[in-house]
Structure formats: C-alpha cells, structure tokens
Design a protein around this motif. Structure first.
Motif, PDB file in Angstrom:
ATOM      1  N   MET A 799      -3.015  -8.748   1.805  1.00 20.53           N
ATOM      2  CA  MET A 799      -3.497  -8.049   1.016  1.00 20.53           C
ATOM      3  C   MET A 799      -2.980  -7.190  -0.116  1.00 20.53           C
ATOM      4  O   MET A 799      -1.396  -6.921  -0.071  1.00 20.53           O
ATOM      5  CB  MET A 799      -3.769  -7.426   2.054  1.00 20.53           C
ATOM      6  CG  MET A 799      -4.859  -7.891   3.670  1.00 20.53           C
ATOM      7  SD  MET A 799      -4.873  -7.134   4.947  1.00 20.53           S
ATOM      8  CE  MET A 799      -5.715  -5.962   4.575  1.00 20.53           C
ATOM      9  N   ALA A 800      -3.715  -6.050  -0.427  1.00 15.35           N
ATOM     10  CA  ALA A 800      -2.624  -4.681  -0.830  1.00 15.35           C
ATOM     11  C   ALA A 800      -2.600  -3.843  -0.605  1.00 15.35           C
ATOM     12  O   ALA A 800      -3.860  -3.230  -0.396  1.00 15.35           O
ATOM     13  CB  ALA A 800      -4.096  -4.849  -2.431  1.00 15.35           C
ATOM     14  N   VAL A 801      -1.457  -3.753   0.263  1.00 12.14           N
ATOM     15  CA  VAL A 801      -1.211  -2.993   1.045  1.00 12.14           C
ATOM     16  C   VAL A 801      -0.140  -1.816   0.665  1.00 12.14           C
ATOM     17  O   VAL A 801       1.050  -2.785  -0.046  1.00 12.14           O
ATOM     18  CB  VAL A 801      -1.439  -3.604   2.677  1.00 12.14           C
ATOM     19  CG1 VAL A 801      -0.719  -2.181   3.343  1.00 12.14           C
ATOM     20  CG2 VAL A 801      -2.388  -3.972   2.893  1.00 12.14           C
ATOM     21  N   VAL A 802      -0.088  -0.686   0.558  1.00  6.93           N
ATOM     22  CA  VAL A 802       1.154   0.398   0.305  1.00  6.93           C
ATOM     23  C   VAL A 802       1.172   1.483   1.281  1.00  6.93           C
ATOM     24  O   VAL A 802       0.012   1.758   1.842  1.00  6.93           O
ATOM     25  CB  VAL A 802       0.251   1.164  -1.295  1.00  6.93           C
ATOM     26  CG1 VAL A 802       1.797   2.239  -1.790  1.00  6.93           C
ATOM     27  CG2 VAL A 802       0.196  -0.229  -2.346  1.00  6.93           C
ATOM     28  N   ALA A 803       2.702   1.439   1.765  1.00  8.69           N
ATOM     29  CA  ALA A 803       3.230   2.017   2.668  1.00  8.69           C
ATOM     30  C   ALA A 803       3.990   3.034   2.340  1.00  8.69           C
ATOM     31  O   ALA A 803       4.653   3.082   1.892  1.00  8.69           O
ATOM     32  CB  ALA A 803       3.006   1.025   3.728  1.00  8.69           C
ATOM     33  N   ALA A 819       5.052  -2.156  -1.405  1.00  5.02           N
ATOM     34  CA  ALA A 819       3.740  -2.633  -1.612  1.00  5.02           C
ATOM     35  C   ALA A 819       3.947  -4.442  -1.684  1.00  5.02           C
ATOM     36  O   ALA A 819       5.264  -4.921  -2.104  1.00  5.02           O
ATOM     37  CB  ALA A 819       3.634  -2.076  -3.082  1.00  5.02           C
ATOM     38  N   THR A 820       2.845  -4.730  -1.602  1.00  3.43           N
ATOM     39  CA  THR A 820       2.978  -6.044  -0.833  1.00  3.43           C
ATOM     40  C   THR A 820       2.469  -7.007  -2.842  1.00  3.43           C
ATOM     41  O   THR A 820       2.486  -6.305  -3.218  1.00  3.43           O
ATOM     42  CB  THR A 820       1.467  -6.473  -0.025  1.00  3.43           C
ATOM     43  OG1 THR A 820       0.361  -5.804  -1.239  1.00  3.43           O
ATOM     44  CG2 THR A 820       1.772  -5.273   0.732  1.00  3.43           C
ATOM     45  N   LYS A 821       2.295  -7.942  -2.519  1.00  7.63           N
ATOM     46  CA  LYS A 821       2.121  -8.530  -3.856  1.00  7.63           C
ATOM     47  C   LYS A 821       0.992  -8.038  -4.658  1.00  7.63           C
ATOM     48  O   LYS A 821       1.395  -8.130  -5.741  1.00  7.63           O
ATOM     49  CB  LYS A 821       2.594 -10.359  -3.976  1.00  7.63           C
ATOM     50  CG  LYS A 821       4.216 -10.518  -3.754  1.00  7.63           C
ATOM     51  CD  LYS A 821       4.289 -12.171  -3.511  1.00  7.63           C
ATOM     52  CE  LYS A 821       6.175 -12.586  -3.055  1.00  7.63           C
ATOM     53  NZ  LYS A 821       5.629 -13.766  -3.355  1.00  7.63           N
ATOM     54  N   ALA A 822      -0.099  -8.662  -3.997  1.00  8.40           N
ATOM     55  CA  ALA A 822      -1.248  -8.491  -3.665  1.00  8.40           C
ATOM     56  C   ALA A 822      -0.833  -6.635  -4.579  1.00  8.40           C
ATOM     57  O   ALA A 822      -2.258  -6.945  -6.178  1.00  8.40           O
ATOM     58  CB  ALA A 822      -2.166  -8.615  -2.945  1.00  8.40           C
ATOM     59  N   ALA A 823      -1.256  -5.977  -4.249  1.00 10.13           N
ATOM     60  CA  ALA A 823      -0.817  -3.883  -4.439  1.00 10.13           C
ATOM     61  C   ALA A 823      -0.010  -4.422  -6.081  1.00 10.13           C
ATOM     62  O   ALA A 823      -0.359  -3.983  -6.657  1.00 10.13           O
ATOM     63  CB  ALA A 823      -0.265  -3.615  -3.613  1.00 10.13           C
ATOM     64  N   GLN A 824       0.797  -5.246  -6.150  1.00  7.81           N
ATOM     65  CA  GLN A 824       1.997  -5.008  -7.051  1.00  7.81           C
ATOM     66  C   GLN A 824       0.833  -5.647  -9.201  1.00  7.81           C
ATOM     67  O   GLN A 824       0.973  -5.084  -9.547  1.00  7.81           O
ATOM     68  CB  GLN A 824       3.114  -6.516  -7.267  1.00  7.81           C
ATOM     69  CG  GLN A 824       3.669  -5.346  -5.749  1.00  7.81           C
ATOM     70  CD  GLN A 824       5.655  -5.623  -6.294  1.00  7.81           C
ATOM     71  OE1 GLN A 824       5.680  -6.656  -7.011  1.00  7.81           O
ATOM     72  NE2 GLN A 824       5.476  -6.431  -4.902  1.00  7.81           N
ATOM     73  N   LYS A 825      -0.264  -6.561  -8.188  1.00  9.89           N
ATOM     74  CA  LYS A 825      -0.818  -7.443  -9.575  1.00  9.89           C
ATOM     75  C   LYS A 825      -1.920  -6.195  -9.655  1.00  9.89           C
ATOM     76  O   LYS A 825      -2.361  -6.185 -11.302  1.00  9.89           O
ATOM     77  CB  LYS A 825      -0.917  -8.299  -8.709  1.00  9.89           C
ATOM     78  CG  LYS A 825      -0.484  -9.764  -8.599  1.00  9.89           C
ATOM     79  CD  LYS A 825      -1.072 -11.406  -7.824  1.00  9.89           C
ATOM     80  CE  LYS A 825      -0.660 -12.270  -7.390  1.00  9.89           C
ATOM     81  NZ  LYS A 825      -1.105 -13.087  -7.206  1.00  9.89           N
ATOM     82  N   LYS A 826      -1.584  -5.317  -9.210  1.00 12.78           N
ATOM     83  CA  LYS A 826      -3.011  -4.364  -9.183  1.00 12.78           C
ATOM     84  C   LYS A 826      -1.920  -3.093 -10.117  1.00 12.78           C
ATOM     85  O   LYS A 826      -2.315  -2.023 -10.337  1.00 12.78           O
ATOM     86  CB  LYS A 826      -4.110  -3.370  -8.178  1.00 12.78           C
ATOM     87  CG  LYS A 826      -5.041  -4.636  -6.815  1.00 12.78           C
ATOM     88  CD  LYS A 826      -6.174  -4.318  -6.194  1.00 12.78           C
ATOM     89  CE  LYS A 826      -6.470  -5.424  -5.787  1.00 12.78           C
ATOM     90  NZ  LYS A 826      -7.725  -5.292  -6.662  1.00 12.78           N
TER      91      LYS A 826
END
Length: 877
Positions: A799-803, A819-826
């Motif tokens: 999941m694209a998650v940022v904390a 930031a998760t990998k999915a969030a980094q891809k965004k």
C-alpha cells in the motif's frame, strides 16, 4: 621613696623644670585651637605642634606643662580592664631648638632619683637600637649602669608621624618586681608582661623624614617628653592601676557611697564603678573647657560618655540622676591645679544633670524593649531589625546596644542593621527632587580642587592621615555620624585603589571620635583616592586626623593572587609560546582570573605543565622586587608591558628573579613562597583567540581542598564504597547498569509503540492516492519512532502509506517520517517531507526516501507542523 599624692607630684615636676629655666604654662584647653586635625587634645605636645614646626614662635625656648588629655578609641574597654581610661594628665618638658640629649637625660634622672628618690636598682632605660650617642650619655655622663640599658627597635623607641620632624626616643621604666613578671630568665623592658612599667618617654627630635624614609638632620633639634601623671602616681603610691591612685580613688569612693557598693566586692560592680569614675572625670573637664553635648563631633563624645556613665549607674542600682553629685568630688580633687573647675561648677553640674535626666526619659522605653527582646530570644544574636527599631524609634544608640549585648554574651546582626539604615537613607534620597545624589561616582565636580592623594600602601598598611573631604548623598559635607554611608578622601592613604585588575582595599579608618568601615577604594582621574565607607560608630569631621588601616589579611590574599598572575603569565609563555599576552585580569582576595591570547583550549598536559612550573617557582622562594625606573631601562630588562597600554617615562617594574618581569602598579608579596601553592581551577574561552584561567593560592587553595575532601567523603558514602579510590570503578559500574536499563526501557517503549500502529493507521487521510498518517506521542524517543516506522513499512508493503510521527522524551522532541515502496513509486521522499515539516517548528533534518528524522526546536508548534504534513506532501508529489 615616699608615698606622694598626685597633686603633689604634679607640682614637684613643674617646679623642678621651672628651676631649670623652663616657662610653666597652664594646661591648654581640651578643645584644640586652630587645629582641625583633632577633636580633642590627646597628648602633651598636641597643642604645641606649631611651636615645633616653627609656624608660631613659642613664648620661651624651654617650656613645661601638665596637659589635660582625652583619648576615646578604646572607650569600650574602659571599665572592662583597670588599665584603660579616657582622661589623663601628661607631664612634659619641651625644648624648641635649645637643649638636647645631654640636658634632658640628666634632668630626668635627677628628678626621679633625687627629687622623687626612686631607687636606682628599680629603674631601667630603653634606647633606640642605633642610638649610640644616647647610650654613651646615659652610661658615661648620667651614670646609669650599662646593664640597665636595653636597645629596642623602631617600633618601640623611634618616634615619627609620617613625614616631618622625628627621631629616636628613650623610655624610663620602673621594675615593679618579679611578682608582676612572666618568670622568664631574660625578662626585661620590652617584654609583654607587667613587670616593667614605662612611665616617661624622652623624644629626641633630630631628623626630618621626607616621607620616603630619607632622614635629614635638623639644624635645630627639639626635645619633647611625656610622662603620664597617673602612671607616675601608680609608681610612687605602689598601686596597680590608675583607679587606685589617691585622687581617682576618692572619686570612686563617692560613687560607692551613692550606690552602697564597695570597690572589690565583685568584678561586675567594679566594672561599673570604673566606668563612672573615669567618665565623670572626663566629662567634668570637657564641659569646663567648653564642650557641650550634641550629636556631632566632640559633643557626641561627651554625650556618649555621660550616657555610658548613667547606664552603669543603673547597673549599680542607682535609679535617679546622680552624676552631678559626683562632680563636687571631681572638682575638690583637682581644683588645686585647675581652679576654673570651681568657678564653673554650677554650669558643669547643670549640663550634666540636664543630659542625664534627658537620657533617662528618652531611653527607658529602649531599655525595656531591649531587655524584653533579650529575655524572649533563644539565640545569641539580636536581629538587625530589632537593633534598627531601637535606634530609629527610641533613639537607642547602636554602640550602647552592642555594649549591653556583649555583657550578656550576645551580638547584634550589624550587617542587617547597616542594610536597614542604608535602605532608609536610599528611600529618603529617592524622595529628593535632585536626582543627582550619586553624581560623585561619575563626572561630578564634587571632589574638584582636592590635591592628589599620596599613596603609601606599597610599604605601609596603616598610616596616619588627614580627612580632606566627606561626601554624603552626593554632596560635600563637613561631618558624618553613625550609620552614614559616605565617601571619604584622605591626604595620604595605605588603601590601594582599584586599578590594573586588582580590586580596591577595604579596612578601617579611625579617629578619636569614630570608627569608619571602608568597603571599597577607587580613584578618579585626578588621582584622588575615593574611600567608599560607612560610619560604624561615632562622629567624623572633615579635617580630622585619622588612623587608616587596611584589612591586612585580605590585602595579603590579594597580593598572593596578584603575584600568582605574574608567575602564571610567565609559565604560560614558556609552555605555550611567546604569543601569549595578557588580555585582562582580576585579582581579589579569593581568586586570580587571568585572560590571555591563545587560539585553542589547553590540553590537560599543558595545564599540568603550567601549574607545575608556577609551583616550582613558588617553592624556590624567589624574592619579588618592585622598583621604579625609566621606561627604557625597564624595556632593556625585558619587562613585559600590558598590551596596548600607554606608560609614562618612569614605570614600576615587578620582578620575580629572571622568571618574571612586568610593568605593574599593583601590590605584591615579597617572596614567592608566601603564595603557599597555586592551583588552576578552570580554563575556558572568553572570546575568539582569548582564553581564561582561574586559579587559587594560599588559604583559598586549602579551602578548596577541604571542600573537595568533604565532597569525596559524601560521594563515597552515597555510592557505598569504603575508599575514595574505588569511586571511578563504582561509577563506571553504575553507568553500565544504567545504560543497560535504559536500553531495556527503550525496548519496552518500542514494543508498546508498535502495538499502537493499528489505531494510528485508522486516522489516515488520502492525498493523491497516498494514505498519510500523523501522530504525536509523549514518552517516545527516537529509537521507538524508528521501530514504529519500520513496522509501518513491513505491514503495509503493498500500500502507498506515509507516516509523520512526533515524539517527546526527557524534554527532547523528534520527528520521524517513513514511506512504503508503493508511496515512493508515487514520488514520495521521506527525507524531503520530514525536513519541510520540521522547518515549521524551527528545526531541521533529512534522510533517505524510505525513512528520515529531524529535530524540533519549538515544541509549541508540533501540532501545527503535523497538521501541515498532508498539504506539504500534496505539493511534493
């Protein structure tokens, strides 16, 4: 020898010297004429000073007198001992450029051995140690046994009063017998015991002192002798003290009859009988000579004596005014020599009665209050507040309060008392319309016109001086009294004025009528020394002669520290290099603070080397020499000057052998060993390129050692070790245990934080397909934040998650972003995000795209920063 009464002795003496061609002059009045240096005449030669100086031509070159004298510096001791008194008579014969040593010694010996028939085997003579002429005259011409001649030093047998006429003297002593002695086989005149009573001093005024101990023979030497009449009577009547002399004892007997108490019954009542006897003699003669009771000057002295006598009457149980009754006896015992006493008896008694009655009326409430305070207090200290109330409300003098308390083994908190007096005066001052009351401290011309003060403090710690000005509340005044805060100037002073980094001296200035506490000393641009002071007791006038005494122990401590500063600079130059220059210093009685040019912190090895070098020079006991010389000569010697300072053509150079040579106007000890030891306390930075060392010497070093030992002892007990040498190992052990516990606590916090992740994720918001989570957690440090961020990435990998998380632990606030990998891809970068959020709080930080941390400066803006995280992220992707 035969018992001889005091009045008969006086007449025998004056008649004898009349037979030697002397003019008998009557006693001068106790009030000095055309002499502002004294409140009251205190010696036989005092009223004839101008005859000796040549300002006034004497009526004859040979004069003899019996002079009335008053001395009050030891007033508190009067009565306590049988030695002290305020009134006495001084017999004297004087030569103004006429006869000299041969005549005066021969006549003195003739009078005491032929006229008074004193046994020669009881007589001893002391002379100045270098006065061979006097020795030859006494032994070869007068015929005194050489074994009865004792040579003494300058302190005992050389008379001088600063600059001006001076010379050796010769004293005649009477051996009272071994029962009065110390029992030492070498006991002789000069011993501190009571066996040898000095009763006649012959001063041979033959030199002129220029003030720098350069003695020039006088073209016409003078003779000045002084013999206490009461002391002579003690010898001739075989009694121990002046209170047993016939005329004085008769006065005491009158007081004893009034009180119904005999002398010798108890020490307590004897003290009061002596006080009253002495003081009624003094006051009777003072009033006869025109002194009236007042709150200033000699009038204050008179009032204080009368009040003290009246109070001791109360102590004897006399509850009515009685002093005027005793006046009749004083007059009867003295009118044969002083007939004016009888002529003025009515006036004398009236003044004394009025003063005594007035004192009783105004002081009763004060006595009652003081006794009440004493009865209910359970301490040995009377509070400053109570002493101030007694003084301010009831007019009860502080000196009387102190005396009463001392009799009961108590003291008064004088510091607090003076503080309250000062506060009252400051309040009064503040009410004045003129706001420039303290102008003297700045650019005021209040001291304008005063001559430059002569400083004698390099060689003397005590000096006789004249008070040239008194400043009170910012203005010149003629006088000051008890409790006044003043500025005092003297024509000459031993007090060092603050300069060159050395603090000003403190100490005491005493006159015949007062004690002044000097709190600080400075000087103005004109070289006038300004003594900031408080009048502790009595009354002082401009023009009074004073004894100025520096606090010797404090000065010695200051001098040790000042010399240490010189040794320190020399040691620094040897250890660090010649670039070291003094950049400032402060030396006081506690420490030496030395600023110097250097461009890095000193290592432990360098500090140790400097300290050891200074102590080596101390132990070598190098002589410290202070000399004035032309500046070019000083430079040739290699003396160091203060950087940037301007000097005159003549400079003062202070040298400690070849180790240290500096230009310096300060005061120093004479041998380095007197520093004791030197210890560096601290080393620090003052400014770019300037370091500061603070150190201690002497007793201050011992005090530091005592404090350190006490601290070690307490620490040893607290850490439960038997020996201070075990402290390092014990401290290391405890530190390791604490670190381990901290790690355990942090681990527990991380686990607890991880358990909260689920609830944190439930509060997310979505920004362009990315879930954004923010949270603030107290009691959470950076390690726990890191653990939580790791857990968020692990559990939300797809999941694209940022904390963005904030935590506070032990007062320190931290931000963490992940930031998760999915969030980094965004396009999310945790480092850029945490930096932007932190800047809202005034902090900064950064890191990798998946995890980053930042510091928080303003914790009050944490909520604002977290709330802005979503919008910041919206701009970044």
């Amino acid at each position: 020898m035969q018992w001889t009464g005091l009045n008969e002795l006086r007449e025998k003496y004056l008649s004898f010297f009349e037979s030697k061609g002397h003019l008998r002059l009557p006693s001068f009045p106790l009030i000095p004429k055309d002499d502002n240096s004294l409140l009251l005449i205190n010696s036989g030669m005092a009223p004839m000073k101008k005859y000796f100086t040549g300002e006034v031509t004497p009526p004859r070159k040979r004069v003899t007198t019996c002079q009335k004298c008053i001395r009050t510096p030891d007033i508190e001791r009067v009565g306590i001992t049988a030695r002290h008194g305020t009134y006495f008579e001084m017999l004297g014969n004087f030569s103004f450029g006429d006869y000299f040593k041969r005549e005066v010694t021969a006549w003195a010996w003739e009078f005491i051995t032929k006229v008074l028939e004193m046994p020669e085997d009881k007589l001893w003579v002391t002379i100045y140690q270098d006065d061979d002429e006097a020795f030859d005259i006494w032994t070869k011409e007068v015929g005194v046994d050489p074994t009865k001649i004792v040579r003494l030093g300058k302190e005992d047998n050389f008379w001088e009063h600063g600059s001006g006429p001076c010379g050796p003297c010769s004293e005649i002593h009477f051996d009272r017998g071994p029962e009065y002695g110390c029992g030492k086989p070498d006991c002789k005149p000069g011993c501190d015991c009571d066996r040898y009573m000095e009763f006649w001093n012959l001063v041979f005024t033959q030199f002129d002192n220029d003030g720098h101990n350069n003695y020039t023979p006088l073209a016409h030497p003078n003779i000045d002798t002084g013999m206490g009449l009461e002391r002579l009577a003690c010898v001739m009547q075989g009694v121990d003290n002046l209170f047993l002399v016939d005329t004085v004892q008769n006065i005491m007997k009158r007081i004893s009859r009034i009180a119904g108490i005999a002398y010798g019954e108890s020490e307590k009542t004897d003290i009061s009988l002596r006080v009253i006897t002495d003081h009624i003699r003094s006051t009777t003669f003072m009033i006869s000579d025109g002194v009236m009771p007042s709150n200033e000057g000699r009038g204050y002295v008179l009032r204080r004596l009368l009040r003290r006598a009246a109070r001791h009457g109360r102590l004897l149980g006399i509850n009515h005014p009685f002093l005027s009754e005793v006046v009749d006896t004083v007059i009867a015992e003295n009118e044969v020599a002083y007939p004016e006493l009888r002529e003025k008896s009515a006036m004398i008694k009236k003044v004394i009665s009025f003063e005594e009655e007035s004192f009783y009326k105004t002081i009763d409430k004060g006595f009652a209050l003081l006794n009440n305070i004493i009865d209910r207090t359970d301490t040995k200290i009377l509070s400053g507040e109570d002493a101030f109330k007694l003084s301010d409300t009831f007019g009860f003098p502080i000196d009387l309060t102190k005396e009463i308390l001392s009799e009961k083994g108590m003291e008064v908190d004088e510091d607090k008392f003076r503080a309250l007096v000062l506060k009252q005066r400051e309040t009064t001052r503040a009410r004045r319309k003129n706001a420039g009351a303290d102008a003297w401290a700045g650019d005021s011309d209040v001291l304008e016109g005063l001559a430059k003060t002569e400083f004698v403090g390099y060689t003397k710690l005590t000096e006789t001086a004249k008070i040239t000005a008194i400043v009170k509340d910012g203005a010149r005044v003629e006088s000051a009294e008890t409790g006044d805060d003043i500025v005092l100037t003297l024509d000459r002073t031993p007090f060092y004025a603050e300069s060159g980094g050395q603090v000003g001296d403190t100490g005491v200035v005493k006159t015949d009528s007062c004690t002044i506490r000097v709190l600080d000393t400075t000087k103005n641009a004109s070289g006038v020394y300004i003594h900031k002071a408080v009048v502790e007791e009595g009354f002082v006038r401009e023009g009074d002669e004073a004894q100025a005494s520096v606090d010797a122990a404090r000065r010695q401590a200051i001098m040790r520290n000042h010399t240490a500063a010189h040794l320190l600079q020399a040691a620094l130059r040897r250890v660090l290099g010649d670039h070291v220059e003094q950049a400032g210093q402060l030396v006081n009685e506690h420490t030496v603070r030395f600023d110097f040019t250097h461009f890095s912190a000193l290592t432990d090895e360098e500090l140790l080397a400097v300290e050891q070098l200074v102590n080596e020079k101390i132990l070598e006991n190098i002589a410290v020499e202070c000399r004035e010389m032309p500046i070019e000569e000083a430079k040739k010697l290699g003396a160091m000057a203060l950087f940037g300072e301007k000097y005159g053509n003549v400079v003062r150079v202070v040298s400690a052998g070849d180790f240290s040579k500096e230009f310096c106007g300060g005061t120093h000890i004479d041998f380095t060993a007197k520093l004791g030891l030197f210890k560096i306390v601290s080393e620090s930075s003052v400014a770019a390129g300037v370091r500061r060392i603070e150190g201690v010497t002497g007793m201050n070093l011992l005090e530091m050692i005592y404090t350190t030992n006490h601290l070690l002892k307490d620490t040893t007990m607290a850490m439960k070790v038997s020996n201070p040498t075990d402290l390092p190992a014990k401290a290391a052990q405890l530190f390791t245990e604490m670190k381990e516990k901290d790690r355990e606590i942090e681990s527990m916090r991380s686990k607890i934080a991880a358990l909260n992740i689920g609830s944190i994720l439930e509060n997310s918001v979505e920004v362009k397909g990315v879930k954004v989570v923010t949270a603030m957690m107290s009691g959470t440090g950076s390690d726990a934040l890191r653990t939580m961020c790791d857990k968020i990435r692990e559990t939300n990998g797809d999941m694209a998650v940022v904390a963005v998380l904030a935590g506070i632990l032990d007062g320190k606030a931290t931000l963490a972003a992940t930031a998760t990998k999915a969030a980094q891809k965004k396009g999310v970068k945790a480092g850029a995000l945490v930096k932007a959020v932190a800047q809202i709080t005034g902090g900064n930080g950064g890191g990798k795209p998946d995890f980053a941390m930042a510091g928080i400066k303003d914790q009050t803006k944490i909520d604002e920063a977290l709330a802005a995280a979503a919008s910041i992220l919206n701009e970044q992707i």
